[in-house]
Motif scaffolding. Structure first.
Motif, PDB file in Angstrom:
ATOM      1  N   PHE A 109      -1.355   7.264  -9.180  1.00 34.54           N
ATOM      2  CA  PHE A 109      -0.903   8.776  -8.978  1.00 34.54           C
ATOM      3  C   PHE A 109       0.316   8.929  -9.834  1.00 34.54           C
ATOM      4  O   PHE A 109       1.371   8.418  -9.518  1.00 34.54           O
ATOM      5  N   GLN A 110       0.469  10.005 -10.510  1.00 30.54           N
ATOM      6  CA  GLN A 110       1.477  10.384 -11.219  1.00 30.54           C
ATOM      7  C   GLN A 110       2.228  11.550 -10.426  1.00 30.54           C
ATOM      8  O   GLN A 110       1.664  12.586  -9.955  1.00 30.54           O
ATOM      9  N   THR A 111       3.478  11.230 -10.006  1.00 32.59           N
ATOM     10  CA  THR A 111       4.167  12.076  -9.094  1.00 32.59           C
ATOM     11  C   THR A 111       5.545  12.422  -9.543  1.00 32.59           C
ATOM     12  O   THR A 111       6.052  12.103 -10.549  1.00 32.59           O
ATOM     13  N   HIS A 112       6.144  13.235  -8.996  1.00 36.16           N
ATOM     14  CA  HIS A 112       7.765  13.580  -9.160  1.00 36.16           C
ATOM     15  C   HIS A 112       8.350  12.761  -9.371  1.00 36.16           C
ATOM     16  O   HIS A 112       9.695  12.515  -9.587  1.00 36.16           O
ATOM     17  N   PHE A 113       8.139  11.602  -8.587  1.00 40.15           N
ATOM     18  CA  PHE A 113       8.971  10.335  -8.299  1.00 40.15           C
ATOM     19  C   PHE A 113       8.570   8.944  -9.053  1.00 40.15           C
ATOM     20  O   PHE A 113       8.772   7.908  -8.895  1.00 40.15           O
ATOM     21  N   GLY A 114       7.538   9.359 -10.033  1.00 36.09           N
ATOM     22  CA  GLY A 114       7.038   8.276 -10.716  1.00 36.09           C
ATOM     23  C   GLY A 114       5.873   7.803 -10.345  1.00 36.09           C
ATOM     24  O   GLY A 114       5.183   8.353  -9.418  1.00 36.09           O
ATOM     25  N   PRO A 115       5.186   6.925 -10.749  1.00 38.53           N
ATOM     26  CA  PRO A 115       3.787   6.377 -10.590  1.00 38.53           C
ATOM     27  C   PRO A 115       3.819   5.724  -9.063  1.00 38.53           C
ATOM     28  O   PRO A 115       4.531   4.919  -8.848  1.00 38.53           O
ATOM     29  N   VAL A 116       2.686   6.217  -8.304  1.00 36.94           N
ATOM     30  CA  VAL A 116       2.691   5.674  -7.015  1.00 36.94           C
ATOM     31  C   VAL A 116       1.231   4.975  -6.883  1.00 36.94           C
ATOM     32  O   VAL A 116       0.235   5.575  -7.396  1.00 36.94           O
ATOM     33  N   ALA A 117       1.268   3.997  -6.127  1.00 34.24           N
ATOM     34  CA  ALA A 117      -0.090   3.170  -5.719  1.00 34.24           C
ATOM     35  C   ALA A 117      -0.042   2.820  -4.247  1.00 34.24           C
ATOM     36  O   ALA A 117       1.074   2.424  -3.696  1.00 34.24           O
ATOM     37  N   TYR A 118      -0.965   3.163  -3.483  1.00 44.10           N
ATOM     38  CA  TYR A 118      -0.999   2.888  -2.005  1.00 44.10           C
ATOM     39  C   TYR A 118      -2.378   2.657  -1.603  1.00 44.10           C
ATOM     40  O   TYR A 118      -3.503   2.858  -2.212  1.00 44.10           O
ATOM     41  N   GLU A 119      -2.568   1.826  -0.291  1.00 41.23           N
ATOM     42  CA  GLU A 119      -3.931   1.642   0.110  1.00 41.23           C
ATOM     43  C   GLU A 119      -3.759   1.649   1.728  1.00 41.23           C
ATOM     44  O   GLU A 119      -2.626   0.972   2.222  1.00 41.23           O
ATOM     45  N   LEU A 120      -4.555   2.239   2.448  1.00 42.14           N
ATOM     46  CA  LEU A 120      -4.464   2.210   4.102  1.00 42.14           C
ATOM     47  C   LEU A 120      -5.952   1.817   4.551  1.00 42.14           C
ATOM     48  O   LEU A 120      -7.111   2.216   4.021  1.00 42.14           O
ATOM     49  N   THR A 121      -5.899   0.822   5.262  1.00 43.66           N
ATOM     50  CA  THR A 121      -7.355   0.391   5.866  1.00 43.66           C
ATOM     51  C   THR A 121      -6.857   0.363   7.558  1.00 43.66           C
ATOM     52  O   THR A 121      -5.962   0.118   7.987  1.00 43.66           O
ATOM     53  N   TYR A 122      -8.087   0.656   8.216  1.00 48.63           N
ATOM     54  CA  TYR A 122      -8.123   0.594   9.669  1.00 48.63           C
ATOM     55  C   TYR A 122      -9.154  -0.351  10.256  1.00 48.63           C
ATOM     56  O   TYR A 122     -10.472  -0.329   9.783  1.00 48.63           O
ATOM     57  N   ALA A 123      -8.796  -1.343  10.933  1.00 47.99           N
ATOM     58  CA  ALA A 123      -9.574  -2.291  11.563  1.00 47.99           C
ATOM     59  C   ALA A 123      -9.667  -1.898  13.133  1.00 47.99           C
ATOM     60  O   ALA A 123      -8.873  -2.023  13.963  1.00 47.99           O
ATOM     61  N   ALA A 124     -11.015  -1.335  13.298  1.00 45.76           N
ATOM     62  CA  ALA A 124     -11.203  -0.889  14.860  1.00 45.76           C
ATOM     63  C   ALA A 124     -11.179  -1.958  15.743  1.00 45.76           C
ATOM     64  O   ALA A 124     -10.662  -1.749  16.987  1.00 45.76           O
ATOM     65  N   ALA A 125     -11.588  -3.100  15.394  1.00 42.18           N
ATOM     66  CA  ALA A 125     -11.713  -4.294  16.409  1.00 42.18           C
ATOM     67  C   ALA A 125     -10.331  -4.607  16.775  1.00 42.18           C
ATOM     68  O   ALA A 125     -10.217  -4.898  18.101  1.00 42.18           O
ATOM     69  N   SER A 126      -9.499  -4.664  16.113  1.00 38.15           N
ATOM     70  CA  SER A 126      -7.843  -4.978  16.477  1.00 38.15           C
ATOM     71  C   SER A 126      -6.956  -3.999  16.776  1.00 38.15           C
ATOM     72  O   SER A 126      -5.930  -3.992  17.069  1.00 38.15           O
ATOM     73  N   ARG A 127      -7.536  -2.691  16.507  1.00 37.17           N
ATOM     74  CA  ARG A 127      -6.760  -1.523  16.495  1.00 37.17           C
ATOM     75  C   ARG A 127      -5.686  -1.542  15.737  1.00 37.17           C
ATOM     76  O   ARG A 127      -4.483  -1.246  16.254  1.00 37.17           O
ATOM     77  N   GLN A 128      -5.519  -2.013  14.515  1.00 35.94           N
ATOM     78  CA  GLN A 128      -4.418  -1.998  13.685  1.00 35.94           C
ATOM     79  C   GLN A 128      -4.760  -1.232  12.094  1.00 35.94           C
ATOM     80  O   GLN A 128      -5.778  -1.321  11.608  1.00 35.94           O
TER      81      GLN A 128
END
Length: 735
Positions: free
Chosen positions: A655-674
């Motif tokens: 992702f090109q942003t005003h703050f430079g390139p950005v990368a991220y990932e979010l995941t949700y584990a329902a079993a552990s609620r994390q």
């Protein structure tokens, strides 16, 4: 996604295969195109930045190719005047003389500007795949005999409507040899021997005056194919070479061009493939709607037929989208003509072109300039363009002085605004298309604001002082007109297109919040205007009268005006609703006409059949939903649909942003609620504040976060870091 993927994902050429998503929750929205307008549905095929475009219209039982042999090199730059569609050929698959009417269509590989249309009968399935190649538009026609016991004859009836053009030489003279039956020549309305369509690989060719009719004999269970070729510049004497050419290789090469180009852009990671495809389809369509124009420029066009001409508005949005996707060279190249189109007196509204007296032009141009600079930090680019910004603001100040006139009585609502101009977008002053329109003045004042920001960035103190005076005076006068000219209705107030009047649409008034930020997003007039726009909604969840059609919709304005403003206000649920509603008002080709009626299958449409504003508004809103800059704050996943984390990973790379390139990932584990997250920021210019929005279904909230440098905000779904590092890994517990 591991650390290596986060950092290096942007360097991959091929688009990643979507990971398997989790089960679809019962309440999850879906992309089903349930509110698509009526037939035909259009996809334009070509190579990137090509003037050789072919319109491909889909209807039950047929595909129509349409084109012009003209291109924009022979038309004045920037004028609402371009090539007329001159030629059409309708393709109708048949089996044993009977048309195949049951048909579906989609983009090849989900997003390519290449058509795949399937026609299915009880015994044979036909697939037409249409692409724009380097020498011709190509149709690969494949027939599969589903019958295990009987042979069948498949054919494509290729007919030119009318009797004056598109001549089959053997239809005129049956005594010609068999190889004279596999092509149609112009006959009329062009050089007579120009080949308009040829077939390669047919077993036989039925003959009629204005029809090409290749056939294939299919044994039980057999699959066979042939080619239909719409050459760009081929004449009858060249047919032997056309028949020998390797069209399969050219077809494959055309697809590879698109894969390589889009393969260098942002990788978004979503569990909803229907949404994800919209992003890449929109990126591709920007290049479909570009082509060479006089002056050694590449022009960016609002459409491919009626609006096949350059203007500075859609082109600005498209070019910003390319910058954000990681294509800065292409972005600048596609907007050079708009930046260079300026009068000697400083007027940047192109008085010799389409944008004549449309005072929004300087604002859109300045928006691109400053976004390009913020995304690339190309100081030389900014320094080169700044004199145009300064000249434009000086010209605008001269024009405003003409309206700073006090007569007897109260100060007029037009005081300090730019003089009368063309509205467009459904704006009207009573019944007139010309008036003093608030959206145009919003964009003009925004141009002054951005010119001031440019002077400050460049350290030009004298110019900054001059521009500060221009901007602050113009802003004060405009806000006075907006507040005094707001319409009182049912206990709230909203911003009209013309101060003090209710005529016309409200296109552009929310731009006072985004991108101009002349009014706070939470201002009561912004709240009231959203309420007014949402007071009359279509059955599919879009506001009515956002453009010219009082009883219809300019669909683009839902993601563009409303969606972006709601995102700035932090209303992610509304953003996701409008994103899905917009997608479902498109066709299965991820294409939208400009305006249309509100009902599914709407027969009433206006403007270009394949308009650029909606797909580019979709891809920008989707990008901003995932990555959004608000001053010194970077928001991640602020506008994502709540069902997505339940179904899979959310994020992306490059992702090109005003703050430079950005990368991220979010995941949700329902079993552990994390919730697990990883974020990589560029070194050197990190945001002052990073906010990661964890949007879950069922009212679920966050209890804590593992990173001691972070805190969970009071809303229970935002994790915040002040002055974040470049590498963040965290686990958040869900209550």
């Amino acid at each position: 996604m591991d650390r290596q993927t986060l950092v290096l994902g942007f360097a991959l050429v091929a688009l990643p295969v979507l990971a398997a998503a989790g089960p679809l929750p019962a309440t999850a929205p879906q992309v089903d195109f349930g509110y698509a307008f009526g037939y035909p549905h259009r996809l334009t095929v070509a190579l990137p930045d090509s003037g050789d475009k072919t319109l491909v219209d889909c209807e039950p039982g047929q595909v129509t190719l349409a084109w012009s042999y003209d291109n924009l090199l022979s038309f004045p730059v920037g004028n609402f005047f371009g090539p007329a569609t001159q030629w059409k050929v309708t393709l109708r698959p048949e089996v044993d003389g009977v048309r195949l009417m049951a048909s579906t269509w989609r983009r090849s590989e989900g997003w390519l500007p290449v058509l795949t249309a399937e026609f299915t009968g009880p015994t044979v399935r036909a697939t037409l795949e249409v692409a724009g190649g380097s020498r011709a538009a190509l149709v690969r026609a494949e027939f599969t005999n589903l019958d295990a016991t009987h042979s069948h004859t498949a054919a494509i009836d290729c007919a030119v409507p009318g009797n004056w053009r598109g001549v089959n030489p053997a239809g005129v003279d049956p005594g010609l040899p068999a190889n004279a039956r596999d092509a149609l020549v112009a006959g009329w309305m062009a050089r007579a021997d120009r080949v308009i369509l040829a077939a390669v690989g047919g077993d036989g060719y039925q003959v009629a005056a204005n029809t090409l009719h290749p056939t294939l004999e299919l044994r039980p269970g057999e699959t066979r194919s042939l080619w239909l070729v719409r050459p760009y510049r081929v004449y009858e004497s060249m047919l032997p070479e056309l028949r020998r050419r390797d069209w399969a290789q050219e077809f494959a090469d055309a697809k590879d061009v698109w894969r390589r180009l889009i393969g260098h852009t942002t990788r978004i990671e979503l569990p909803d493939e229907g949404v994800r495809r919209a992003y890449y389809a929109g990126l591709a369509d920007i290049f479909i709607m570009r082509e060479p124009v006089p002056g050694d420029y590449i022009g960016t066009l609002p459409g491919t037929e009626l609006y096949r001409a350059t203007n500075p508005v859609e082109a600005a949005i498209a070019s910003i989208a390319l910058d954000e996707a990681g294509l800065p060279v292409e972005a600048a190249d596609g907007y050079r003509v708009a930046l260079d189109s300026q009068n000697f007196d400083g007027c940047w509204s192109e008085s010799q072109g389409w944008a004549r007296t449309m005072w929004v032009a300087a604002g859109f141009k300045s928006w691109f300039v400053m976004e390009h600079y913020r995304l690339t930090r190309d100081r030389e680019f900014l320094a080169n363009v700044f004199p145009r910004m300064l000249a434009s603001s000086r010209w605008q100040e001269q024009q405003r002085r003409r309206t700073r006139v006090l007569a007897d009585g109260p100060r007029p609502l037009t005081y300090g605004l730019l003089p009368r101009g063309m509205g467009d977008g459904g704006l009207k002053d009573d019944a007139s298309l010309y008036g003093v329109f608030l959206p145009h003045n919003i964009w003009a004042v925004y141009a002054d604001q951005q010119a001031l920001r440019a002077a400050e960035e460049l350290g030009l103190t004298l110019e900054a002082a001059e521009l500060r005076g221009i901007y602050e005076t113009a802003r004060t006068d405009l806000l006075d007109a907006i507040r005094r000219g707001a319409i009182q209705e049912d206990g709230y107030r909203w911003i009209p297109g013309v101060a003090g009047k209710t005529s016309g649409s409200r296109w552009g008034v929310l731009n006072a919040a985004f991108p101009a930020r002349l009014l706070p997003a939470a201002d009561e007039l912004i709240t009231g205007t959203i309420r007014k726009m949402e007071s009359k909604m279509s059955p599919g969840g879009l506001p009515i009268h956002t453009g010219w059609m009082e009883d219809g919709m300019w669909v683009a304005i839902a993601p563009d005006n409303l969606g972006e403003t709601l995102l700035l206000r932090g209303d992610g649920d509304a953003v996701a609703r409008y994103l899905y509603a917009t997608l479902n008002h498109g066709t299965p080709l991820y294409s939208w006409c400009e305006e249309r009626g509100p009902e599914p299958g709407a027969a009433k449409t206006t403007g270009d059949r394949q308009h650029l504003w909606t797909p580019v508004a979709v891809l920008r809103l989707l990008r901003d939903s995932l990555v959004f800059e608000d001053g010194d704050t970077l928001h991640l996943a602020r506008g994502t649909d709540r069902s997505w984390l339940d179904r899979g990973a959310v994020g992306g790379t490059a992702f090109q942003t005003h703050f430079g390139p950005v990368a991220y990932e979010l995941t949700y584990a329902a079993a552990s609620r994390q919730v697990r997250g990883q974020v990589d920021l560029a070194a050197g210019r990190p945001p002052a504040v990073l906010q990661v929005h964890v949007r879950l279904t069922g009212g679920k909230k966050l209890a804590s976060v593992s990173d001691p440098a972070a805190r969970v905000l009071q809303d229970g779904e935002t994790i915040e870091w002040s002055h974040p590092g470049t590498q963040i890994r965290f686990t958040a517990a869900v209550k």
